[in-house]
Design a protein around this motif. Structure first.
Motif, PDB file in Angstrom:
ATOM      1  N   ALA A 165      24.298  37.553  39.830  1.00  0.00           N
ATOM      2  CA  ALA A 165      23.049  38.217  39.404  1.00  0.00           C
ATOM      3  C   ALA A 165      23.075  38.582  37.930  1.00  0.00           C
ATOM      4  CB  ALA A 165      22.802  39.471  40.248  1.00  0.00           C
ATOM      5  N   VAL A 166      24.264  38.663  37.319  1.00  0.00           N
ATOM      6  CA  VAL A 166      24.379  39.121  35.928  1.00  0.00           C
ATOM      7  C   VAL A 166      24.129  37.950  34.982  1.00  0.00           C
ATOM      8  CG1 VAL A 166      25.926  40.095  34.193  1.00  0.00           C
ATOM      9  CG2 VAL A 166      25.949  40.980  36.535  1.00  0.00           C
ATOM     10  N   GLY A 167      23.137  38.140  34.090  1.00  0.00           N
ATOM     11  CA  GLY A 167      22.767  37.090  33.157  1.00  0.00           C
ATOM     12  C   GLY A 167      23.038  37.410  31.710  1.00  0.00           C
ATOM     13  N   GLY A 168      23.478  38.643  31.411  1.00  0.00           N
ATOM     14  CA  GLY A 168      23.753  39.031  30.039  1.00  0.00           C
ATOM     15  C   GLY A 168      24.570  40.304  30.004  1.00  0.00           C
ATOM     16  N   PHE A 169      25.328  40.483  28.932  1.00  0.00           N
ATOM     17  CA  PHE A 169      26.285  41.579  28.812  1.00  0.00           C
ATOM     18  C   PHE A 169      26.132  42.222  27.441  1.00  0.00           C
ATOM     19  CE2 PHE A 169      31.176  42.440  28.543  1.00  0.00           C
ATOM     20  CZ  PHE A 169      30.973  43.783  28.833  1.00  0.00           C
ATOM     21  N   GLN A 187      34.051  46.366  35.932  1.00  0.00           N
ATOM     22  CA  GLN A 187      33.497  45.400  34.990  1.00  0.00           C
ATOM     23  C   GLN A 187      33.763  43.945  35.386  1.00  0.00           C
ATOM     24  OE1 GLN A 187      33.261  46.186  30.689  1.00  0.00           O
ATOM     25  NE2 GLN A 187      34.591  44.424  30.405  1.00  0.00           N
ATOM     26  N   VAL A 188      34.989  43.635  35.793  1.00  0.00           N
ATOM     27  CA  VAL A 188      35.310  42.246  36.139  1.00  0.00           C
ATOM     28  C   VAL A 188      34.452  41.772  37.301  1.00  0.00           C
ATOM     29  CG1 VAL A 188      37.107  40.743  37.084  1.00  0.00           C
ATOM     30  CG2 VAL A 188      37.643  42.304  35.214  1.00  0.00           C
ATOM     31  N   ALA A 189      34.328  42.611  38.323  1.00  0.00           N
ATOM     32  CA  ALA A 189      33.531  42.227  39.492  1.00  0.00           C
ATOM     33  C   ALA A 189      32.063  42.062  39.127  1.00  0.00           C
ATOM     34  CB  ALA A 189      33.683  43.279  40.593  1.00  0.00           C
ATOM     35  N   VAL A 190      31.570  42.917  38.242  1.00  0.00           N
ATOM     36  CA  VAL A 190      30.164  42.820  37.829  1.00  0.00           C
ATOM     37  C   VAL A 190      29.928  41.528  37.057  1.00  0.00           C
ATOM     38  CG1 VAL A 190      28.393  43.844  36.349  1.00  0.00           C
ATOM     39  CG2 VAL A 190      29.748  45.312  37.857  1.00  0.00           C
ATOM     40  N   VAL A 237      20.777  42.515  33.085  1.00  0.00           N
ATOM     41  CA  VAL A 237      21.527  42.853  31.877  1.00  0.00           C
ATOM     42  C   VAL A 237      22.535  43.946  32.239  1.00  0.00           C
ATOM     43  CG1 VAL A 237      21.437  43.771  29.547  1.00  0.00           C
ATOM     44  CG2 VAL A 237      19.577  42.356  30.377  1.00  0.00           C
ATOM     45  N   PHE A 238      23.794  43.699  31.945  1.00  0.00           N
ATOM     46  CA  PHE A 238      24.860  44.664  32.192  1.00  0.00           C
ATOM     47  C   PHE A 238      25.245  45.313  30.874  1.00  0.00           C
ATOM     48  CE2 PHE A 238      29.675  45.066  32.950  1.00  0.00           C
ATOM     49  CZ  PHE A 238      29.564  46.346  33.473  1.00  0.00           C
ATOM     50  N   LEU A 239      25.145  46.640  30.801  1.00  0.00           N
ATOM     51  CA  LEU A 239      25.507  47.386  29.594  1.00  0.00           C
ATOM     52  C   LEU A 239      26.753  48.206  29.878  1.00  0.00           C
ATOM     53  CD1 LEU A 239      22.132  47.605  29.992  1.00  0.00           C
ATOM     54  CD2 LEU A 239      22.346  48.485  27.676  1.00  0.00           C
ATOM     55  N   CYS A 240      27.823  47.946  29.122  1.00  0.00           N
ATOM     56  CA  CYS A 240      29.075  48.677  29.319  1.00  0.00           C
ATOM     57  C   CYS A 240      29.830  48.687  28.001  1.00  0.00           C
ATOM     58  CB  CYS A 240      29.900  48.009  30.422  1.00  0.00           C
ATOM     59  SG  CYS A 240      31.334  48.965  30.951  1.00  0.00           S
ATOM     60  N   PHE A 241      30.336  49.846  27.590  1.00  0.00           N
ATOM     61  CA  PHE A 241      30.872  50.014  26.239  1.00  0.00           C
ATOM     62  C   PHE A 241      32.342  50.412  26.206  1.00  0.00           C
ATOM     63  CE2 PHE A 241      26.294  50.563  26.119  1.00  0.00           C
ATOM     64  CZ  PHE A 241      25.935  49.721  25.082  1.00  0.00           C
ATOM     65  N   GLY A 242      33.096  50.057  27.248  1.00  0.00           N
ATOM     66  CA  GLY A 242      34.540  50.223  27.211  1.00  0.00           C
ATOM     67  C   GLY A 242      35.015  51.612  27.570  1.00  0.00           C
ATOM     68  N   GLY A 243      36.344  51.723  27.638  1.00  0.00           N
ATOM     69  CA  GLY A 243      36.952  52.974  28.069  1.00  0.00           C
ATOM     70  C   GLY A 243      36.731  54.137  27.132  1.00  0.00           C
ATOM     71  N   SER A 292      11.849  46.123  27.416  1.00  0.00           N
ATOM     72  CA  SER A 292      12.234  44.716  27.575  1.00  0.00           C
ATOM     73  C   SER A 292      11.763  44.147  28.901  1.00  0.00           C
ATOM     74  CB  SER A 292      13.756  44.579  27.467  1.00  0.00           C
ATOM     75  OG  SER A 292      14.404  44.984  28.666  1.00  0.00           O
ATOM     76  N   GLY A 293      11.655  45.007  29.894  1.00  0.00           N
ATOM     77  CA  GLY A 293      11.209  44.559  31.208  1.00  0.00           C
ATOM     78  C   GLY A 293      12.293  43.898  32.043  1.00  0.00           C
ATOM     79  N   HIS A 294      13.520  43.810  31.532  1.00  0.00           N
ATOM     80  CA  HIS A 294      14.584  43.140  32.277  1.00  0.00           C
ATOM     81  C   HIS A 294      15.263  44.091  33.256  1.00  0.00           C
ATOM     82  CE1 HIS A 294      14.491  39.343  30.174  1.00  0.00           C
ATOM     83  NE2 HIS A 294      14.528  39.964  29.004  1.00  0.00           N
ATOM     84  N   ARG A 295      15.760  43.528  34.335  1.00  0.00           N
ATOM     85  CA  ARG A 295      16.589  44.292  35.254  1.00  0.00           C
ATOM     86  C   ARG A 295      17.877  44.685  34.529  1.00  0.00           C
ATOM     87  NH1 ARG A 295      14.849  43.008  40.683  1.00  0.00           N
ATOM     88  NH2 ARG A 295      13.139  41.478  40.534  1.00  0.00           N
ATOM     89  N   PHE A 296      18.426  45.833  34.878  1.00  0.00           N
ATOM     90  CA  PHE A 296      19.613  46.291  34.151  1.00  0.00           C
ATOM     91  C   PHE A 296      20.548  47.090  35.034  1.00  0.00           C
ATOM     92  CE2 PHE A 296      16.460  49.682  33.613  1.00  0.00           C
ATOM     93  CZ  PHE A 296      17.197  50.828  33.887  1.00  0.00           C
ATOM     94  N   LEU A 297      21.825  47.008  34.698  1.00  0.00           N
ATOM     95  CA  LEU A 297      22.882  47.850  35.253  1.00  0.00           C
ATOM     96  C   LEU A 297      23.581  48.480  34.063  1.00  0.00           C
ATOM     97  CD1 LEU A 297      24.574  48.725  37.760  1.00  0.00           C
ATOM     98  CD2 LEU A 297      26.055  46.757  37.278  1.00  0.00           C
ATOM     99  N   TRP A 298      23.491  49.804  33.937  1.00  0.00           N
ATOM    100  CA  TRP A 298      23.914  50.503  32.721  1.00  0.00           C
ATOM    101  C   TRP A 298      25.041  51.469  33.054  1.00  0.00           C
ATOM    102  CZ3 TRP A 298      20.013  54.139  29.669  1.00  0.00           C
ATOM    103  CH2 TRP A 298      20.645  54.625  28.516  1.00  0.00           C
TER     104      TRP A 298
END
Length: 416
Positions: free
Chosen positions: A299-303, A291-294, A216-222, A241-247
């Motif tokens: 590996a990224v399954g949700g945003f 963000q674009v590369a991520v 799960v990738f969490l990103c909230f903009g500039g 949640s138990g999910h892997r994450f990139l925050w």
């Protein structure tokens, strides 16, 4: 032969400047008669120099700085006055641009937040074209509200915090407005990292070690940031949640200071005790994110997104399902469209606003993450279908490709 010159005037923040640069590139690549000058207004904070490199057909002119009123905590409240203060500078810059007889001024392409500049275009006797960096649906929503106010006499303040439902034509049918050219998705999908090469490489290396569609990738903009209480709820929701994450976690500017969020110097001070240790094997917290590369990474399954239009277009382009968490501007209506109108996203919140002091609790976040990462969800299926559509519309014969051609024809026809 005289060069046909278009003047572009964007809002000088990344979410507006980036699509402006991309549409300028599309126009000059599509029709070599065009050259484009993009005027860059200078905020008293931040820098966007990395995006303003001249090319053969596009050049950037940075206007002198103009003082704006102090006391605002974000650009929003004083944006109109800030833009208005630039009009004399733009007028002088266009005079300088057109002093040579080699340039034929065709018109102004103006960000929808920069409508003060229409008066400047009128002084030069050239057409103005408004460029909306958000969705056509949200533009239709704003135009519909204006219609309700002007022609049906509704007091729009009555709708604030109410349960009333509005039928908005742009979400199902065409809207009778001035010519609209849907040219999206306007995207910069290049994944160069610039000065942040070292941090970006570490992020991509970590993603390389994760299973497909597991993160799960969490990103909230500039401009996206949260207070300490909300950050802790996000952390608890992620952990449960138990999910892997990139925050991507950014620090809000001090109260009363007009500035962009920045990276934390010590991330542990805002996280629950022991969080980093407990999630070390499944999670990674970063500051700025490529963000674009991520989103392009397998590996990224949700945003989890603030629903800025650029971010939503990128998620669709790469087929990554979205969980909505709008923060400001038109992001609430973008979230509504993604969840309710198109079924391309799941909801964490739709009606969140950074100014209402509401805390989204860990339980809501946990449920949203689990819905987001459901492997066989209808949302994931629809997102994959929309991914293919988003790529077809921009090729020769596609609807966006055709719209851009119609716009070029309009510009050429209306040159004074």
């Amino acid at each position: 032969m005289k060069q046909t010159e278009l003047v572009f005037i964007p809002v000088p923040i990344i979410s507006h400047l980036s699509p402006t640069v991309e549409i300028a590139k599309l126009l000059t690549q599509r029709d070599p008669r065009f050259s484009i000058t993009i005027f860059i207004m200078k905020f008293p904070f931040g820098s966007i120099d990395s995006m303003t490199t001249d090319s053969d057909s596009i050049r950037f002119v940075t206007l002198p700085p103009v003082e704006i009123s102090s006391g605002a905590t974000t650009p929003g409240p004083s944006m109109s006055e800030f833009i208005k203060a630039q009009t004399l500078l733009v007028r002088d810059a266009v005079h300088e641009l057109t002093r040579s007889n080699s340039v034929r001024l065709a018109g102004f392409v103006i960000d929808v937040m920069c409508t003060h500049m229409i008066d400047v275009a009128d002084e030069f006797g050239v057409p103005s074209y408004l460029f909306s960096t958000s969705s056509a649906a949200s533009l239709g929503f704003l135009l519909h509200l204006q219609f309700l106010h002007d022609y049906e006499g509704l007091n729009l303040d009555e709708f604030k915090d109410s349960d009333a439902e509005l039928q908005v034509p742009s979400y199902a049918n065409s809207v009778p407005v001035p010519p609209v050219y849907p040219v999206g998705p306007i995207l910069n999908t290049r994944t160069g990292f610039g000065e942040d090469q070292q941090n970006a490489s570490a992020i991509m290396s970590w993603l390389d070690d994760q299973p497909p569609s597991s993160v799960v990738f969490l990103c909230f903009g500039g401009m996206g940031s949260f207070g300490a209480d909300q950050i802790k709820e996000i952390a608890y929701g992620l952990e449960r949640s138990g999910h892997r994450f990139l925050w991507s976690l950014r620090q809000a500017p001090p109260k009363g200071k007009m500035a962009f969020p920045r990276d934390y110097e010590n991330i542990e001070e805002v996280l629950p005790d022991g969080f980093l240790h407990r999630t070390a094997r499944i999670g990674k917290i970063i500051g700025w994110a490529p963000q674009v590369a991520v989103l392009a990474h397998t590996a990224v399954g949700g945003f989890v997104s603030h629903c800025g239009w650029n971010s939503l277009l990128e998620s669709i382009w790469y087929g990554v399902p979205v969980a909505t968490w709008p923060i400001y501007a038109e992001q609430q209506i973008n979230a509504f469209q993604m969840v309710k109108d198109l079924g391309l996203a799941v909801e964490i919140k739709i009606d969140y606003n950074k100014d209402n002091n509401y805390i989204v609790n860990a339980h809501e976040i946990e449920n949203g993450l689990k819905n987001l990462m459901s492997i066989n969800s209808e949302v994931r299926k629809k997102m994959n279908e929309m991914q293919q559509i988003s790529r077809r519309v921009i090729i020769d014969g596609g609807s966006s490709h055709s719209s851009l051609g119609h716009f070029i024809e309009n510009v050429i026809t209306n040159i004074p």
